[in-house]
Design a protein around this motif. Structure first.
Motif, mmCIF file in Angstrom:
data_model
loop_
_atom_site.group_PDB
_atom_site.id
_atom_site.type_symbol
_atom_site.label_atom_id
_atom_site.label_comp_id
_atom_site.label_asym_id
_atom_site.label_seq_id
_atom_site.Cartn_x
_atom_site.Cartn_y
_atom_site.Cartn_z
ATOM 1 N N THR A 218 6.335 -2.293 -6.948
ATOM 2 C CA THR A 218 5.451 -3.608 -6.648
ATOM 3 C C THR A 218 6.483 -4.584 -6.317
ATOM 4 O O THR A 218 7.371 -4.770 -7.056
ATOM 5 C CB THR A 218 4.498 -3.733 -7.659
ATOM 6 O OG1 THR A 218 3.850 -2.632 -7.998
ATOM 7 C CG2 THR A 218 3.724 -4.964 -7.455
ATOM 8 N N VAL B 236 2.404 -6.637 -3.723
ATOM 9 C CA VAL B 236 2.197 -5.549 -2.600
ATOM 10 C C VAL B 236 3.077 -4.347 -3.038
ATOM 11 O O VAL B 236 4.453 -4.530 -3.582
ATOM 12 C CB VAL B 236 2.777 -6.068 -1.303
ATOM 13 C CG1 VAL B 236 2.443 -5.002 -0.156
ATOM 14 C CG2 VAL B 236 2.071 -7.403 -0.817
ATOM 15 N N ARG B 237 2.368 -3.279 -2.931
ATOM 16 C CA ARG B 237 3.532 -2.081 -3.305
ATOM 17 C C ARG B 237 4.174 -1.814 -1.956
ATOM 18 O O ARG B 237 4.096 -2.098 -0.892
ATOM 19 C CB ARG B 237 2.383 -0.773 -3.109
ATOM 20 C CG ARG B 237 1.436 -0.779 -4.575
ATOM 21 C CD ARG B 237 2.174 -0.760 -5.771
ATOM 22 N NE ARG B 237 2.741 0.730 -5.620
ATOM 23 C CZ ARG B 237 3.064 1.558 -6.965
ATOM 24 N NH1 ARG B 237 2.840 1.051 -7.975
ATOM 25 N NH2 ARG B 237 3.394 2.549 -6.763
ATOM 26 N N ARG C 264 2.994 0.067 1.057
ATOM 27 C CA ARG C 264 2.045 -0.548 1.856
ATOM 28 C C ARG C 264 2.527 -1.529 2.905
ATOM 29 O O ARG C 264 2.349 -1.682 4.087
ATOM 30 C CB ARG C 264 1.027 -1.444 1.174
ATOM 31 C CG ARG C 264 0.022 -1.984 1.727
ATOM 32 C CD ARG C 264 -1.152 -2.667 1.016
ATOM 33 N NE ARG C 264 -1.830 -1.731 0.160
ATOM 34 C CZ ARG C 264 -3.000 -1.021 0.445
ATOM 35 N NH1 ARG C 264 -3.391 -1.204 1.622
ATOM 36 N NH2 ARG C 264 -3.563 -0.266 -0.283
ATOM 37 N N LEU C 265 3.681 -2.232 2.336
ATOM 38 C CA LEU C 265 4.603 -2.852 3.416
ATOM 39 C C LEU C 265 5.254 -2.110 4.607
ATOM 40 O O LEU C 265 4.845 -2.423 5.837
ATOM 41 C CB LEU C 265 5.852 -3.711 2.847
ATOM 42 C CG LEU C 265 5.646 -4.919 2.253
ATOM 43 C CD1 LEU C 265 6.703 -5.533 1.533
ATOM 44 C CD2 LEU C 265 4.865 -5.828 2.984
ATOM 45 N N VAL D 221 1.702 -2.463 6.771
ATOM 46 C CA VAL D 221 1.900 -4.081 7.352
ATOM 47 C C VAL D 221 2.589 -3.827 8.458
ATOM 48 O O VAL D 221 2.604 -4.576 9.676
ATOM 49 C CB VAL D 221 2.415 -4.908 6.344
ATOM 50 C CG1 VAL D 221 2.769 -6.213 6.739
ATOM 51 C CG2 VAL D 221 1.560 -5.194 5.038
#
Length: 185
Positions: free
Chosen positions: A74, A128-129, A132-133, A137
């Motif tokens: 994270t 944000v994990r 996920r980036l 993203v």
């Protein structure tokens, strides 16, 4: 971050590091003929054996482990006001790539602010994990985008460029997602 701020950070980093054996102030080292290099080499300069150094496979494993570790981590992504209203991620454009700044903790973000000479005020972050980036993203961004993790930290900063194996192939510059597949840098 504006281009001028980025250039200032690079200049400050160069001043802190000082010129090294292969880097002088804004000059390119002179190329030497191979025979001159071999004559100047001492026995102490002999290549180390594979048992004394990290093999290419070991380095790749270490890099893969670091990427997997980031995916499971994270991170804090600073939020900044956008021109049209609202807030967005703190980014910087460099080398044809937009870099999303992410930090492992608030101390790393404070080190970045100190390197920029920014005031030590309150900063808003989005938690944000890493996966996920990289997987959500970055593919949604317009153009090549990577992650700059802990920029401004002493030795802990890491760049995760938009290449296959780090981001999905659809967002990787080396998979042809942005033209010829050539690297923008």
């Amino acid at each position: 971050m504006s281009w001028d701020e980025w250039e200032q950070l690079k200049k400050q980093a160069a001043e802190r590091g000082g010129p090294g054996p292969d880097r002088t102030n804004d000059t390119v080292p002179r190329a030497r003929p191979v025979d001159e290099v071999l004559e100047a080499r001492s026995p102490d300069d002999a290549p180390e054996t594979e048992t004394e150094t990290e093999t290419a496979a070991q380095r790749m494993d270490r890099i893969r482990n670091a990427i997997h570790g980031f995916r499971d981590t994270t991170v804090l992504v600073p939020l900044v006001p956008l021109d049209g209203g609202g807030r967005g991620f703190l980014t910087a454009d460099f080398g044809g790539v937009r870099w999303i700044h992410a930090f492992t903790d608030e101390l790393a973000a404070a080190a970045f602010d100190a390197a920029r000479g920014a005031a030590h005020g309150r900063r808003d972050f989005m938690v944000v994990r890493g996966w996920r980036l990289l997987d959500v993203v970055i593919p949604a961004m317009a153009g090549p985008c990577g992650v700059a993790l802990d920029v401004g930290s002493d030795d802990d900063g890491v760049l995760l460029p938009p290449v296959a194996g780090i981001v999905p192939d659809a967002a990787a510059v080396d998979s042809g997602a942005y033209g010829s597949g050539g690297q923008p840098w």
